[in-house]
Design a protein around this motif. Structure first.
Motif, PDB file in Angstrom:
ATOM      1  N   MET A   1     -10.677   0.584   0.617  1.00 50.55           N
ATOM      2  CA  MET A   1      -9.242   0.748   0.873  1.00 50.55           C
ATOM      3  C   MET A   1      -8.428  -0.315   0.157  1.00 50.55           C
ATOM      4  SD  MET A   1      -8.806   1.931   4.838  1.00 50.55           S
ATOM      5  CE  MET A   1      -9.643   0.494   5.514  1.00 50.55           C
ATOM      6  N   LEU A   2      -8.890  -1.553   0.227  1.00 52.09           N
ATOM      7  CA  LEU A   2      -8.140  -2.633  -0.399  1.00 52.09           C
ATOM      8  C   LEU A   2      -8.135  -2.500  -1.918  1.00 52.09           C
ATOM      9  CD1 LEU A   2      -9.243  -5.653   1.793  1.00 52.09           C
ATOM     10  CD2 LEU A   2      -7.068  -4.461   1.828  1.00 52.09           C
ATOM     11  N   ALA A   3      -9.279  -2.150  -2.487  1.00 52.78           N
ATOM     12  CA  ALA A   3      -9.338  -1.983  -3.942  1.00 52.78           C
ATOM     13  C   ALA A   3      -8.422  -0.853  -4.398  1.00 52.78           C
ATOM     14  CB  ALA A   3     -10.772  -1.713  -4.383  1.00 52.78           C
ATOM     15  N   ASP A   4      -8.437   0.244  -3.649  1.00 60.14           N
ATOM     16  CA  ASP A   4      -7.574   1.367  -4.004  1.00 60.14           C
ATOM     17  C   ASP A   4      -6.102   1.002  -3.850  1.00 60.14           C
ATOM     18  OD1 ASP A   4      -7.259   4.129  -4.799  1.00 60.14           O
ATOM     19  OD2 ASP A   4      -6.638   4.528  -2.731  1.00 60.14           O
ATOM     20  N   ALA A   5      -5.788   0.222  -2.827  1.00 59.93           N
ATOM     21  CA  ALA A   5      -4.397  -0.161  -2.573  1.00 59.93           C
ATOM     22  C   ALA A   5      -3.831  -1.043  -3.678  1.00 59.93           C
ATOM     23  CB  ALA A   5      -4.280  -0.882  -1.237  1.00 59.93           C
ATOM     24  N   VAL A   6      -4.671  -1.848  -4.293  1.00 58.55           N
ATOM     25  CA  VAL A   6      -4.180  -2.734  -5.347  1.00 58.55           C
ATOM     26  C   VAL A   6      -4.466  -2.186  -6.746  1.00 58.55           C
ATOM     27  CG1 VAL A   6      -4.309  -4.803  -3.917  1.00 58.55           C
ATOM     28  CG2 VAL A   6      -6.267  -4.167  -5.327  1.00 58.55           C
ATOM     29  N   GLY A   7      -4.908  -0.934  -6.821  1.00 48.89           N
ATOM     30  CA  GLY A   7      -5.111  -0.296  -8.114  1.00 48.89           C
ATOM     31  C   GLY A   7      -6.468  -0.551  -8.739  1.00 48.89           C
ATOM     32  N   GLY A   8      -7.415  -1.046  -7.958  1.00 45.82           N
ATOM     33  CA  GLY A   8      -8.758  -1.301  -8.470  1.00 45.82           C
ATOM     34  C   GLY A   8      -9.670  -0.110  -8.245  1.00 45.82           C
TER      35      GLY A   8
END
Length: 68
Positions: A36-43
């Motif tokens: 979730m965090l990676a997707d949220a920051v564009g990773g």
């Protein structure tokens, strides 16, 4: 938008931290939070899941107070 999603994911992960007892449960929670965090920051969500899962599974062994 990304900061709100990041804050929501972080709050959800910290809220569940006290309910998780085994390395497998911590690894799954870490993988979900990492994705979730990676997707949220564009990773890359897959890479985030791998890193988060590894961190979650080993945090108790490393002595992190949040994981005990």
């Amino acid at each position: 938008m990304h900061r709100k999603l990041f804050a929501l994911a972080a709050a959800a992960t910290l809220g569940l931290a006290g309910c998780i007892d085994t390395d497998l449960e911590r690894g799954l929670a870490g993988a979900a939070a990492g994705a979730m965090l990676a997707d949220a920051v564009g990773g890359n969500a897959f890479t985030g899941a791998l890193i988060g899962g590894a961190a979650g599974a080993t945090c108790d062994d490393l002595g992190a107070k949040a994981c005990q």
